[in-house]
Design a protein around this motif. Structure first.
Motif, PDB file in Angstrom:
ATOM      1  N   UNK A 194      62.873  88.046  67.707  1.00 27.53           N
ATOM      2  CA  UNK A 194      63.826  87.510  68.686  1.00 27.53           C
ATOM      3  C   UNK A 194      65.259  87.811  68.274  1.00 27.53           C
ATOM      4  N   UNK A 195      65.546  87.692  66.971  1.00 31.45           N
ATOM      5  CA  UNK A 195      66.908  87.902  66.487  1.00 31.45           C
ATOM      6  C   UNK A 195      67.171  89.358  66.142  1.00 31.45           C
ATOM      7  N   UNK A 196      66.200  90.233  66.402  1.00 29.76           N
ATOM      8  CA  UNK A 196      66.396  91.664  66.170  1.00 29.76           C
ATOM      9  C   UNK A 196      66.324  92.059  64.707  1.00 29.76           C
ATOM     10  N   UNK A 197      65.674  91.233  63.866  1.00 25.56           N
ATOM     11  CA  UNK A 197      65.633  91.514  62.432  1.00 25.56           C
ATOM     12  C   UNK A 197      64.214  91.700  61.897  1.00 25.56           C
ATOM     13  N   UNK A 198      63.233  91.837  62.777  1.00 23.10           N
ATOM     14  CA  UNK A 198      61.850  91.982  62.326  1.00 23.10           C
ATOM     15  C   UNK A 198      61.703  93.173  61.392  1.00 23.10           C
ATOM     16  N   UNK A 199      62.247  94.313  61.748  1.00 25.58           N
ATOM     17  CA  UNK A 199      62.117  95.515  60.913  1.00 25.58           C
ATOM     18  C   UNK A 199      62.733  95.304  59.533  1.00 25.58           C
ATOM     19  N   UNK A 200      63.866  94.629  59.482  1.00 20.46           N
ATOM     20  CA  UNK A 200      64.534  94.389  58.201  1.00 20.46           C
ATOM     21  C   UNK A 200      63.669  93.530  57.275  1.00 20.46           C
ATOM     22  N   UNK A 201      63.002  92.499  57.819  1.00 20.94           N
ATOM     23  CA  UNK A 201      62.225  91.572  56.996  1.00 20.94           C
ATOM     24  C   UNK A 201      60.761  91.963  56.853  1.00 20.94           C
ATOM     25  N   UNK A 202      60.333  93.038  57.518  1.00 19.74           N
ATOM     26  CA  UNK A 202      58.913  93.406  57.557  1.00 19.74           C
ATOM     27  C   UNK A 202      58.292  93.486  56.164  1.00 19.74           C
ATOM     28  N   UNK A 203      58.961  94.095  55.217  1.00 18.38           N
ATOM     29  CA  UNK A 203      58.391  94.253  53.873  1.00 18.38           C
ATOM     30  C   UNK A 203      59.094  93.377  52.834  1.00 18.38           C
TER      31      UNK A 203
ATOM     32  N   UNK B 260      68.920  78.680  80.169  1.00 20.19           N
ATOM     33  CA  UNK B 260      69.459  77.399  79.738  1.00 20.19           C
ATOM     34  C   UNK B 260      68.666  76.937  78.516  1.00 20.19           C
ATOM     35  N   UNK B 261      69.348  76.271  77.583  1.00 20.89           N
ATOM     36  CA  UNK B 261      68.725  75.684  76.397  1.00 20.89           C
ATOM     37  C   UNK B 261      68.168  76.724  75.415  1.00 20.89           C
ATOM     38  N   UNK B 262      68.821  77.864  75.324  1.00 20.31           N
ATOM     39  CA  UNK B 262      68.432  78.910  74.372  1.00 20.31           C
ATOM     40  C   UNK B 262      69.324  78.822  73.135  1.00 20.31           C
ATOM     41  N   UNK B 263      68.737  79.036  71.960  1.00 21.72           N
ATOM     42  CA  UNK B 263      69.535  79.147  70.745  1.00 21.72           C
ATOM     43  C   UNK B 263      70.185  80.525  70.721  1.00 21.72           C
ATOM     44  N   UNK B 264      71.468  80.570  70.405  1.00 20.85           N
ATOM     45  CA  UNK B 264      72.185  81.838  70.306  1.00 20.85           C
ATOM     46  C   UNK B 264      72.996  81.850  69.016  1.00 20.85           C
ATOM     47  N   UNK B 265      73.208  83.028  68.487  1.00 21.04           N
ATOM     48  CA  UNK B 265      74.106  83.185  67.351  1.00 21.04           C
ATOM     49  C   UNK B 265      75.472  83.539  67.918  1.00 21.04           C
ATOM     50  N   UNK B 266      76.487  82.795  67.490  1.00 15.66           N
ATOM     51  CA  UNK B 266      77.847  82.978  67.989  1.00 15.66           C
ATOM     52  C   UNK B 266      78.582  83.917  67.038  1.00 15.66           C
ATOM     53  N   UNK B 267      79.127  84.985  67.610  1.00 12.90           N
ATOM     54  CA  UNK B 267      79.861  85.987  66.839  1.00 12.90           C
ATOM     55  C   UNK B 267      81.326  85.980  67.235  1.00 12.90           C
ATOM     56  N   UNK B 268      82.193  86.346  66.286  1.00 11.89           N
ATOM     57  CA  UNK B 268      83.587  86.574  66.646  1.00 11.89           C
ATOM     58  C   UNK B 268      83.725  88.040  67.097  1.00 11.89           C
TER      59      UNK B 268
ATOM     60  N   UNK C 195      72.947  88.807  61.772  1.00 19.17           N
ATOM     61  CA  UNK C 195      74.023  89.546  62.438  1.00 19.17           C
ATOM     62  C   UNK C 195      74.350  90.832  61.691  1.00 19.17           C
ATOM     63  N   UNK C 196      74.214  90.801  60.361  1.00 16.37           N
ATOM     64  CA  UNK C 196      74.526  91.989  59.548  1.00 16.37           C
ATOM     65  C   UNK C 196      73.397  93.017  59.547  1.00 16.37           C
ATOM     66  N   UNK C 197      72.147  92.552  59.586  1.00 21.27           N
ATOM     67  CA  UNK C 197      71.028  93.466  59.372  1.00 21.27           C
ATOM     68  C   UNK C 197      70.204  93.755  60.622  1.00 21.27           C
ATOM     69  N   UNK C 198      70.387  92.970  61.664  1.00 26.87           N
ATOM     70  CA  UNK C 198      69.551  93.129  62.841  1.00 26.87           C
ATOM     71  C   UNK C 198      70.206  93.922  63.943  1.00 26.87           C
ATOM     72  N   UNK C 199      69.415  94.135  64.981  1.00 31.63           N
ATOM     73  CA  UNK C 199      69.944  94.780  66.172  1.00 31.63           C
ATOM     74  C   UNK C 199      70.465  93.670  67.071  1.00 31.63           C
ATOM     75  N   UNK C 200      71.726  93.727  67.411  1.00 32.16           N
ATOM     76  CA  UNK C 200      72.297  92.686  68.261  1.00 32.16           C
ATOM     77  C   UNK C 200      71.649  92.798  69.643  1.00 32.16           C
ATOM     78  N   UNK C 201      71.138  91.666  70.113  1.00 29.53           N
ATOM     79  CA  UNK C 201      70.449  91.665  71.399  1.00 29.53           C
ATOM     80  C   UNK C 201      70.984  90.540  72.275  1.00 29.53           C
ATOM     81  N   UNK C 202      70.193  90.103  73.251  1.00 24.01           N
ATOM     82  CA  UNK C 202      70.682  89.117  74.209  1.00 24.01           C
ATOM     83  C   UNK C 202      70.863  87.731  73.618  1.00 24.01           C
ATOM     84  N   UNK C 203      70.385  87.499  72.403  1.00 24.28           N
ATOM     85  CA  UNK C 203      70.506  86.170  71.821  1.00 24.28           C
ATOM     86  C   UNK C 203      71.757  86.004  70.957  1.00 24.28           C
TER      87      UNK C 203
END
Length: 176
Positions: A22-31, A128-136, A88-96
């Motif tokens: 969901x946060x676009x970091x599955x590939x980073x944490x896979x191994x 509505x009611x989705x968790x999001x990461x807030x970026x500057x 935010x540093x390692x994942x693909x930024x997506x809709x969340x």
């Protein structure tokens, strides 16, 4: 008072992997090695990112603290601020992820909620009611929020549209 660490069960790892996707970091944490820290309160389970070379030592002598807590496993996985920063540093930024302007950045760092006109970038796909990461604007994680509206309604003027759940300024305020 003793914390215990263990590898996530298959069901827990599946839930964590879904969240990482969901946060676009599955590939980073896979191994990468993730450990569950069960706390004495009986209910909370912290998800820790632990360098693989430390795992054998953790089995010999359970440490009080180990790794980076990237979130908490409840009904769903809720990222910590450290986790949001890593995502935010390692994942693909997506809709969340949402991006806020400079004025909102200052307010979020003091735990304030986000007005619609302060949002520079948000996906139409958000519900509505989705968790999001807030970026500057520099795409640094400054908070975790929960949407109050869906889609384009997040950008409406004069209303708070995202509730700040956690912010990066918390640690600075509490230290002082």
């Amino acid at each position: 008072m003793m914390n215990t660490y263990r590898r996530p069960s298959r069901e827990e790892r599946t839930r964590i992997n879904r969240a990482l996707d969901r946060w676009g970091t599955f590939e980073f944490f896979k191994d990468k090695s993730l450990m569950i820290q069960e706390n004495d309160d009986g209910g909370s389970k912290a998800v820790c990112f632990v360098p693989g070379e430390l795992e054998p030592f953790m089995r010999m002598q359970p440490p009080y603290l180990a790794g980076l807590v990237i979130g908490e496993l409840k009904k769903q996985f809720v990222p910590s601020m450290a986790g949001a920063d890593l995502f935010a540093r390692s994942g693909k930024r997506n809709e969340f992820y949402i991006v806020v302007n400079e004025n909102a950045e200052k307010l979020v760092l003091y735990g304030r909620d986000i007005m619609g006109e302060s949002i520079v970038e948000a996906s139409d796909m958000l519900d509505e009611n989705e968790l999001v990461i807030v970026l500057n604007r520099r795409l640094e994680a400054i908070g975790i929020g929960r949407t109050r509206f869906a889609g384009r309604s997040l950008l409406q003027k004069g209303r708070i549209t995202v509730t700040t759940v956690a912010d990066a300024g918390y640690y600075l305020r509490e230290e002082g």
